[in-house]
Motif scaffolding. Structure first.
Motif, PDB file in Angstrom:
ATOM      1  N   LEU A  83       0.838  -1.196   0.000  1.00 64.39           N
ATOM      2  CA  LEU A  83       0.000   0.000   0.000  1.00 64.39           C
ATOM      3  C   LEU A  83       0.875   1.249   0.000  1.00 64.39           C
ATOM      4  O   LEU A  83       1.822   1.351   0.776  1.00 64.39           O
ATOM      5  CB  LEU A  83      -0.911  -0.008   1.235  1.00 64.39           C
ATOM      6  CG  LEU A  83      -1.805  -1.246   1.359  1.00 64.39           C
ATOM      7  CD1 LEU A  83      -2.429  -1.316   2.735  1.00 64.39           C
ATOM      8  CD2 LEU A  83      -2.863  -1.244   0.267  1.00 64.39           C
ATOM      9  N   HIS A  84       0.528   2.190  -0.871  1.00 64.45           N
ATOM     10  CA  HIS A  84       1.323   3.403  -1.059  1.00 64.45           C
ATOM     11  C   HIS A  84       0.487   4.658  -0.841  1.00 64.45           C
ATOM     12  O   HIS A  84      -0.733   4.615  -0.944  1.00 64.45           O
ATOM     13  CB  HIS A  84       1.886   3.447  -2.483  1.00 64.45           C
ATOM     14  CG  HIS A  84       2.721   2.266  -2.837  1.00 64.45           C
ATOM     15  ND1 HIS A  84       2.179   1.058  -3.229  1.00 64.45           N
ATOM     16  CD2 HIS A  84       4.052   2.092  -2.851  1.00 64.45           C
ATOM     17  CE1 HIS A  84       3.155   0.204  -3.476  1.00 64.45           C
ATOM     18  NE2 HIS A  84       4.296   0.801  -3.247  1.00 64.45           N
ATOM     19  N   VAL A  85       1.195   5.751  -0.603  1.00 61.67           N
ATOM     20  CA  VAL A  85       0.577   7.068  -0.457  1.00 61.67           C
ATOM     21  C   VAL A  85       1.405   8.052  -1.274  1.00 61.67           C
ATOM     22  O   VAL A  85       2.638   7.982  -1.260  1.00 61.67           O
ATOM     23  CB  VAL A  85       0.549   7.496   1.034  1.00 61.67           C
ATOM     24  CG1 VAL A  85       0.111   8.931   1.199  1.00 61.67           C
ATOM     25  CG2 VAL A  85      -0.352   6.580   1.833  1.00 61.67           C
ATOM     26  N   PRO A  86       0.770   8.988  -1.987  1.00 57.21           N
ATOM     27  CA  PRO A  86       1.537  10.000  -2.719  1.00 57.21           C
ATOM     28  C   PRO A  86       2.379  10.841  -1.768  1.00 57.21           C
ATOM     29  O   PRO A  86       1.949  11.167  -0.657  1.00 57.21           O
ATOM     30  CB  PRO A  86       0.462  10.861  -3.388  1.00 57.21           C
ATOM     31  CG  PRO A  86      -0.752  10.008  -3.425  1.00 57.21           C
ATOM     32  CD  PRO A  86      -0.667   9.123  -2.209  1.00 57.21           C
ATOM     33  N   ARG A  87       3.559  11.174  -2.197  1.00 58.77           N
ATOM     34  CA  ARG A  87       4.503  11.955  -1.382  1.00 58.77           C
ATOM     35  C   ARG A  87       3.874  13.256  -0.883  1.00 58.77           C
ATOM     36  O   ARG A  87       4.125  13.682   0.239  1.00 58.77           O
ATOM     37  CB  ARG A  87       5.756  12.229  -2.229  1.00 58.77           C
ATOM     38  CG  ARG A  87       6.681  13.322  -1.726  1.00 58.77           C
ATOM     39  CD  ARG A  87       7.305  12.975  -0.389  1.00 58.77           C
ATOM     40  NE  ARG A  87       8.206  14.015   0.028  1.00 58.77           N
ATOM     41  CZ  ARG A  87       7.838  15.106   0.709  1.00 58.77           C
ATOM     42  NH1 ARG A  87       6.579  15.284   1.040  1.00 58.77           N
ATOM     43  NH2 ARG A  87       8.727  15.998   1.057  1.00 58.77           N
ATOM     44  N   ASP A  88       3.029  13.882  -1.691  1.00 59.61           N
ATOM     45  CA  ASP A  88       2.485  15.189  -1.301  1.00 59.61           C
ATOM     46  C   ASP A  88       1.451  15.116  -0.174  1.00 59.61           C
ATOM     47  O   ASP A  88       1.021  16.139   0.329  1.00 59.61           O
ATOM     48  CB  ASP A  88       1.934  15.957  -2.501  1.00 59.61           C
ATOM     49  CG  ASP A  88       0.794  15.248  -3.213  1.00 59.61           C
ATOM     50  OD1 ASP A  88       0.323  14.203  -2.736  1.00 59.61           O
ATOM     51  OD2 ASP A  88       0.386  15.749  -4.271  1.00 59.61           O
ATOM     52  N   ARG A  89       1.068  13.917   0.263  1.00 59.02           N
ATOM     53  CA  ARG A  89       0.169  13.801   1.416  1.00 59.02           C
ATOM     54  C   ARG A  89       0.929  13.827   2.740  1.00 59.02           C
ATOM     55  O   ARG A  89       0.323  13.836   3.800  1.00 59.02           O
ATOM     56  CB  ARG A  89      -0.647  12.513   1.337  1.00 59.02           C
ATOM     57  CG  ARG A  89      -1.707  12.559   0.259  1.00 59.02           C
ATOM     58  CD  ARG A  89      -2.698  11.435   0.447  1.00 59.02           C
ATOM     59  NE  ARG A  89      -3.392  11.191  -0.794  1.00 59.02           N
ATOM     60  CZ  ARG A  89      -3.964  10.041  -1.111  1.00 59.02           C
ATOM     61  NH1 ARG A  89      -3.914   9.022  -0.272  1.00 59.02           N
ATOM     62  NH2 ARG A  89      -4.576   9.887  -2.268  1.00 59.02           N
ATOM     63  N   PHE A  90       2.242  13.806   2.686  1.00 58.39           N
ATOM     64  CA  PHE A  90       3.065  13.843   3.885  1.00 58.39           C
ATOM     65  C   PHE A  90       3.482  15.272   4.181  1.00 58.39           C
ATOM     66  O   PHE A  90       3.637  16.087   3.265  1.00 58.39           O
ATOM     67  CB  PHE A  90       4.335  12.999   3.697  1.00 58.39           C
ATOM     68  CG  PHE A  90       4.078  11.524   3.729  1.00 58.39           C
ATOM     69  CD1 PHE A  90       4.151  10.820   4.913  1.00 58.39           C
ATOM     70  CD2 PHE A  90       3.764  10.842   2.571  1.00 58.39           C
ATOM     71  CE1 PHE A  90       3.914   9.463   4.945  1.00 58.39           C
ATOM     72  CE2 PHE A  90       3.524   9.482   2.587  1.00 58.39           C
ATOM     73  CZ  PHE A  90       3.598   8.793   3.787  1.00 58.39           C
ATOM     74  N   PRO A  91       3.717  15.593   5.449  1.00 58.50           N
ATOM     75  CA  PRO A  91       4.198  16.939   5.771  1.00 58.50           C
ATOM     76  C   PRO A  91       5.610  17.133   5.241  1.00 58.50           C
ATOM     77  O   PRO A  91       6.344  16.167   5.031  1.00 58.50           O
ATOM     78  CB  PRO A  91       4.170  16.959   7.302  1.00 58.50           C
ATOM     79  CG  PRO A  91       4.238  15.529   7.723  1.00 58.50           C
ATOM     80  CD  PRO A  91       3.569  14.747   6.627  1.00 58.50           C
ATOM     81  N   GLU A  92       5.986  18.373   5.018  1.00 57.08           N
ATOM     82  CA  GLU A  92       7.356  18.653   4.601  1.00 57.08           C
ATOM     83  C   GLU A  92       8.291  18.264   5.738  1.00 57.08           C
ATOM     84  O   GLU A  92       8.003  18.535   6.902  1.00 57.08           O
ATOM     85  CB  GLU A  92       7.520  20.131   4.241  1.00 57.08           C
ATOM     86  CG  GLU A  92       6.957  20.472   2.875  1.00 57.08           C
ATOM     87  CD  GLU A  92       7.519  19.604   1.755  1.00 57.08           C
ATOM     88  OE1 GLU A  92       8.759  19.476   1.642  1.00 57.08           O
ATOM     89  OE2 GLU A  92       6.713  19.038   0.994  1.00 57.08           O
ATOM     90  N   PRO A  93       9.408  17.635   5.422  1.00 56.19           N
ATOM     91  CA  PRO A  93      10.341  17.238   6.481  1.00 56.19           C
ATOM     92  C   PRO A  93      11.052  18.452   7.063  1.00 56.19           C
ATOM     93  O   PRO A  93      11.100  19.521   6.454  1.00 56.19           O
ATOM     94  CB  PRO A  93      11.319  16.321   5.759  1.00 56.19           C
ATOM     95  CG  PRO A  93      11.227  16.688   4.321  1.00 56.19           C
ATOM     96  CD  PRO A  93       9.839  17.208   4.103  1.00 56.19           C
TER      97      PRO A  93
END
Length: 176
Positions: A83-93
């Protein structure tokens, strides 16, 4: 579909939990319960795989209900699905931090500044992360250890990293 095509692996279906269509998901995230907050979880091709509607903690992740699963058999049939999630759904590091997905497409340069290729993928075969490099001149990809020694500098904002590939066994300098 999202505008950011980089997908981050966040979990894997372990199979059914009980007989009422609940599914066990092994989480690869710091907070397993965050899997519900990411929205639909995706197949590697970006299509929707699973929409968790409720979750509760389990020893390796979560047990939950999904919109797409109503029976134990359906849950078992999905065992092993990543299962994957698009990178843009994560907060900026935070500063000086990044997601491995941020390395994809980055130019790889040698110490003289010559472009060796671009990062095609990040793999882990059980020891350390390895960068799969697509050579600038074409041909087969090659692997670079993602260590401080082999990749001493990261300039992600500028789209490149410095590579100091380890010397191959056959290319070692003679000892004096």
């Amino acid at each position: 579909m999202t505008t950011d095509s980089r997908l981050i692996l966040v979990g894997q279906i372990g199979g059914a939990f009980g007989v009422r269509g609940e599914v066990r998901v092994t989480a690869f995230t710091a907070d397993p319960l965050a899997l519900t907050a990411y929205g639909p979880l995706l197949h590697a091709d970006g299509t929707v795989a699973l929409t968790l509607t409720s979750t509760r903690p389990d020893k390796n992740g979560v047990v939950g209900r999904a919109k797409e699963i109503t029976t134990k058999e359906q849950a078992d049939a999905l065992r092993g699905l990543k299962l994957h999630v698009p990178r843009d759904r994560f907060p900026e590091p935070d500063e000086d931090e990044f997601y491995l997905a941020d390395l994809l497409g980055v130019e790889v340069r040698d110490t003289a500044g010559a472009v060796l290729g671009t990062v095609k993928s990040v793999q882990n075969f059980g020891a350390d992360d390895m960068l799969e490099i697509a050579p600038a001149t074409g041909g087969p990809t090659w692997y670079l250890p993602f260590t401080k020694e082999a990749t001493p500098e990261l300039h992600l904002a500028d789209g490149w990293l410095l590579a100091a590939p380890p010397t191959e066994v056959g290319e070692r300098e003679p000892e004096s």
